[in-house]
Design a protein around this motif. Sequence first.
Motif, short mmCIF file in Angstrom:
data_model
loop_
_atom_site.label_atom_id
_atom_site.label_comp_id
_atom_site.label_asym_id
_atom_site.label_seq_id
_atom_site.Cartn_x
_atom_site.Cartn_y
_atom_site.Cartn_z
N ALA A 182 70.32 38.19 84.67
CA ALA A 182 70.24 37.04 85.57
C ALA A 182 69.89 37.49 86.99
N ALA A 183 70.41 38.65 87.39
CA ALA A 183 70.17 39.13 88.76
C ALA A 183 68.73 39.56 88.97
N THR A 184 68.06 40.07 87.93
CA THR A 184 66.69 40.53 88.12
C THR A 184 65.67 39.61 87.46
N GLN A 185 66.13 38.46 86.92
CA GLN A 185 65.22 37.49 86.33
C GLN A 185 64.48 38.03 85.11
N LEU A 186 65.13 38.91 84.38
CA LEU A 186 64.50 39.49 83.18
C LEU A 186 64.42 38.44 82.06
N THR A 187 63.23 38.32 81.47
CA THR A 187 63.06 37.33 80.39
C THR A 187 62.88 38.01 79.04
N GLU A 188 62.96 37.19 78.00
CA GLU A 188 62.69 37.66 76.63
C GLU A 188 61.33 38.33 76.54
N GLU A 189 60.35 37.69 77.19
CA GLU A 189 58.97 38.20 77.13
C GLU A 189 58.87 39.59 77.75
N ASP A 190 59.60 39.78 78.85
CA ASP A 190 59.60 41.10 79.50
C ASP A 190 60.12 42.16 78.55
N LEU A 191 61.23 41.81 77.88
CA LEU A 191 61.86 42.79 77.00
C LEU A 191 60.94 43.10 75.83
N GLU A 192 60.28 42.06 75.33
CA GLU A 192 59.35 42.25 74.23
C GLU A 192 58.21 43.19 74.66
N ALA A 193 57.76 43.01 75.89
CA ALA A 193 56.70 43.89 76.42
C ALA A 193 57.20 45.33 76.52
N MET A 194 58.48 45.47 76.88
CA MET A 194 59.02 46.83 76.98
C MET A 194 59.05 47.52 75.62
N PHE A 195 59.43 46.74 74.60
CA PHE A 195 59.45 47.33 73.25
C PHE A 195 58.05 47.78 72.83
N LYS A 196 57.09 46.93 73.13
CA LYS A 196 55.72 47.28 72.78
C LYS A 196 55.31 48.55 73.55
N ALA A 197 55.67 48.59 74.83
CA ALA A 197 55.31 49.74 75.65
C ALA A 197 55.98 51.01 75.15
N LEU A 198 57.22 50.88 74.68
CA LEU A 198 57.93 52.04 74.13
C LEU A 198 57.13 52.62 72.97
N TRP A 199 56.64 51.71 72.13
CA TRP A 199 55.94 52.17 70.93
C TRP A 199 54.56 52.71 71.27
N VAL A 200 53.76 51.91 71.95
CA VAL A 200 52.39 52.38 72.21
C VAL A 200 52.40 53.52 73.23
N GLY A 201 53.36 53.50 74.15
CA GLY A 201 53.42 54.56 75.16
C GLY A 201 53.62 55.93 74.54
#
Lengths: 258, 305
Positions: free
Chosen positions: B177-196
């Motif tokens: 809530a403090a950083t306005q993190l959304t579901e979509e952001d987290l999903e992008a992070m997962f993708k980045a973890l994999w492709v990165g």
Amino acid sequence: MKVVAFDLWSDYGHFRRFFTTSSPLTYSFPPPTAVRGIVGAILGKGRDEYLLATSGLAIGVRVLTAVKRVRWGQNFIFTKGTSGQFDPTLLAQRKGNAQGMVRTQVKYEYLRAPRFRLYVGGNSALLEELEALLREHRTHYTVSMGLSELLADFSYVGTYGATALPPGTYELVSVFPVEILDPERGLENVLRSGVKLAKERAPVYLAPDRTPLLYQDVVLEMGGQPVRVTVSEKVYRLDNGDVVYLWPPVSTLIPASR
Amino acid sequence: MSTLQNRHEILFLYDVSWANPNGDPMDENKPRIDEETGVNIVTDVRLKRTVRDALMELGYEVFLREERGEDGSRRTKEDIMIYYESDPRKVLEQCIDIRLFGGTFALKGDDQNAFSLTGPVQFKFGRSLHRVKVELIKGTSIMPSAADKRQGTFTEVYVVPYSFIVFYGIANEKAAAATQLTEEDLEAMFKALWVGHKAGTDVITRSKFGHEPRLLVDIVYKPGTLTHMGELDKLVAFRSEKNDEAIRDISDGMLDLSGLVEKMAAYKDKIEKVRLRMDGRLRLVPDVNAALEVPVEPFTWSKEI
């Protein structure tokens, strides 16, 4: 008084000593100020609220495993630019100096596989809430061992009644400030082979704006064993027989006007 | 867009062959080793760097970015300076990495000067699931020099022949809530973890080449349960008939998830679903899809990669 005990452990821990800046050293145990933060995280009190919210609680810390440390270098972003402002970026031109340093190496000291038992005493509703959360392994914020990336796990140990003991000689299981020792005979009974005492100067209370209100020399046994000492101030015996030192609530030591 | 409502617990495993997963800059850039156990350690910042670089390649705005070019002046970021120094809320709006991992920045005209946010997503240091060996590779390199002179020098690099690394992380809905993190952001992070780890520019430099993502598990808790299992990295093991130091490939053993499956059974009422991405060469025991008592789904980006 009611005391809730829970264990906290992790792979690495870091509780930065107040006098170290660029070569961060760690305390061997979480100082009471850090314990308040951990309790605050479990209860869901934010950075600006937890000091006030937990100010009515008494705090004790027990070292459960021998204190071990590791050190390694880490690459950090050099955060000072020519502007004199704090600017954590890797874009050289943002620092006002393209040739400027963008990274810096820092040798970090960590506790290795630390494990502590934390005692939280008081009679407030907060304590009941804490107990309920701990019992079900629930937490509002993520709990860490000092730094956010040092994720820690925790488990509820028990809730005990605590009886205040008069000055005398006791087997203390927790860390304690040097000043509670009897000036004459404090360490008379402690010395036997295998006991390794250390003394670390740590902050004990913080004002809500994070100004340290009191520093104390805190004594701990580096192997996590109980020590037999003579104290001239009160300590507590828990229902399970353990004798612990609890730092009193902030309000009893620091006048509210401060 | 609403902020993250569920707590997530993340387990990510990748392996490294004949490369340096994470050098210690103050120790000749040797791979980090826990001297007591011989286990290979990777810092959380290394992982976050890979995620940030992959997010940039995926087209996201990242605040802490690598400078490029000799003096870093290639990028015209005057605009960014204006954005960031004027309003920290803009940084949160635009920079996904600050929403994920938090950050500390300067605010012009503010006496406090430090504006700091704890990231909702935190990773513990990664570690290998087995003891590793460190090898010193020596070679020669040619340096440019005056005409008709041959100038060479010796180089030394430390690598690990093989390291199978596990990372454990938590995404906290309250801190989100403090950083306005959304579901979509987290999903992008997962993708980045994999492709990165698969193809990121960052891990195809010589010292990092040879990374391969193997397993990504995202455990999604029901909103309001306020709980998570903790220390998932301790619930997985790599079983191999080879000596730890002799392991050279993912096919040399099997990943034992029985500890995780068992613990998840105890938490099944609190778990909404589990999402999995797995590399084809990884052998798992038990068969996760059959053993898990909670719904298992693929990631939304699974088909694209």
